[in-house]
Scaffold this motif. Structure first.
Motif, PDB file in Angstrom:
ATOM      1  N   GLY A 119      31.783  40.492 -11.159  1.00 17.10           N
ATOM      2  CA  GLY A 119      33.213  40.351 -10.910  1.00 17.10           C
ATOM      3  C   GLY A 119      33.612  39.885  -9.528  1.00 17.10           C
ATOM      4  O   GLY A 119      34.729  40.176  -9.092  1.00 17.10           O
ATOM      5  N   ALA A 120      32.750  39.148  -8.822  1.00 16.15           N
ATOM      6  CA  ALA A 120      33.162  38.560  -7.548  1.00 16.15           C
ATOM      7  C   ALA A 120      34.298  37.573  -7.793  1.00 16.15           C
ATOM      8  O   ALA A 120      34.308  36.861  -8.804  1.00 16.15           O
ATOM      9  CB  ALA A 120      31.987  37.866  -6.873  1.00 16.15           C
ATOM     10  N   SER A 121      35.277  37.557  -6.887  1.00 15.12           N
ATOM     11  CA  SER A 121      36.482  36.717  -6.994  1.00 15.12           C
ATOM     12  C   SER A 121      37.366  37.128  -8.164  1.00 15.12           C
ATOM     13  O   SER A 121      38.149  36.328  -8.677  1.00 15.12           O
ATOM     14  CB  SER A 121      36.129  35.226  -7.099  1.00 15.12           C
ATOM     15  OG  SER A 121      35.528  34.790  -5.898  1.00 15.12           O
ATOM     16  N   GLN A 122      37.249  38.398  -8.578  1.00 14.07           N
ATOM     17  CA  GLN A 122      38.066  38.951  -9.645  1.00 14.07           C
ATOM     18  C   GLN A 122      38.760  40.227  -9.159  1.00 14.07           C
ATOM     19  O   GLN A 122      38.328  40.840  -8.190  1.00 14.07           O
ATOM     20  CB  GLN A 122      37.198  39.278 -10.870  1.00 14.07           C
ATOM     21  CG  GLN A 122      36.475  38.084 -11.474  1.00 14.07           C
ATOM     22  CD  GLN A 122      37.439  37.090 -12.093  1.00 14.07           C
ATOM     23  OE1 GLN A 122      38.485  37.457 -12.624  1.00 14.07           O
ATOM     24  NE2 GLN A 122      37.087  35.812 -12.019  1.00 14.07           N
ATOM     25  N   PRO A 123      39.834  40.646  -9.829  1.00 13.66           N
ATOM     26  CA  PRO A 123      40.519  41.887  -9.423  1.00 13.66           C
ATOM     27  C   PRO A 123      39.894  43.151 -10.005  1.00 13.66           C
ATOM     28  O   PRO A 123      40.402  44.239  -9.782  1.00 13.66           O
ATOM     29  CB  PRO A 123      41.939  41.680  -9.967  1.00 13.66           C
ATOM     30  CG  PRO A 123      41.751  40.827 -11.174  1.00 13.66           C
ATOM     31  CD  PRO A 123      40.597  39.908 -10.865  1.00 13.66           C
TER      32      PRO A 123
END
Length: 222
Positions: free
Chosen positions: A151-155
């Protein structure tokens, strides 16, 4: 160096058909803690520091979290098999959310040695002789992951923890996220923790952590 204060977390069993009657919450088996650090903290990874410096018009905070898995006790049966830690980043406005631009680790591994053995069958005088042999050149099998991040670059990043051969799921496991904040808004991170334990008599049982409000919802900025 940052020292994170850990707090006991109660593990509440997921009720399923056929759950044992004495399947009560587990205490003293899992602790959790967190700290919110500035981007100029001395422990900041070099890659993260470069990212922050390359985007000077944005606002970031480091969110450091630690899950600590404790061994089986007479009153807390079962060994940890798998666990997950997730955070849901948000603001009061559902249209704008903070984002975990970078996470650590992406993957944390340990060298796992294979059994390196085979079974050798021979027949002598009508009798079956079963022996164990080690193939020539047998050595370390490979690196297997014990912590994996998504989930990098995810909320809503998440980390998985698992046991592998020779490495039980025990001790302190730190993870971190470089969170890009939404300026002028209340930024929060909702924490969710789940775990699977393997019991000698009950098999595999799933639990969810009952976090106190101050650790269930972390205020990042506001």
């Amino acid at each position: 160096m940052t020292e994170v204060r850990l707090h006991d977390v109660e593990l509440v069993p997921e009720r399923t058909l056929g759950s044992p009657a004495q399947d009560e919450p587990l205490r003293g088996r899992l602790t959790f803690g967190w700290d919110l650090l500035p981007t100029d903290h001395e422990g900041m990874p070099a890659e993260w520091l470069s990212y922050v410096k390359a985007t000077p018009d944005r606002h970031f905070r480091q969110l450091l979290m630690v899950c600590s898995f404790r061994p089986e006790t007479p009153t807390g049966k079962g060994t940890f098999r798998h666990a997950s830690l997730g955070i849901a980043l948000s603001t009061p406005d559902p249209e704008v959310r903070p984002v975990a631009r970078l996470i650590d680790p992406g993957e944390r591994t340990r060298p796992v040695v294979g059994s390196g053995t085979g079974v050798n069958f021979t027949v002598k005088a009508g009798l079956l002789d079963v022996g164990v042999e080690r193939p020539s050149g047998a050595g370390p099998a490979k690196e297997e992951w014990i912590v994996r991040g998504h989930g990098a670059s995810q909320p809503n990043p998440q980390w998985e923890f698992r046991r592998v051969r020779s490495f039980p799921l025990a001790g302190d496991h730190p993870v971190a996220a470089l969170v890009e904040l939404v300026p002028g808004r209340l930024n929060t991170a909702e924490v969710l923790v789940a775990a699977e334990l393997e019991h000698r008599s009950w098999g595999i049982r799933r639990y969810r952590a009952a976090l106190a409000p101050s650790r269930h919802t972390i205020v990042l900025a506001g």
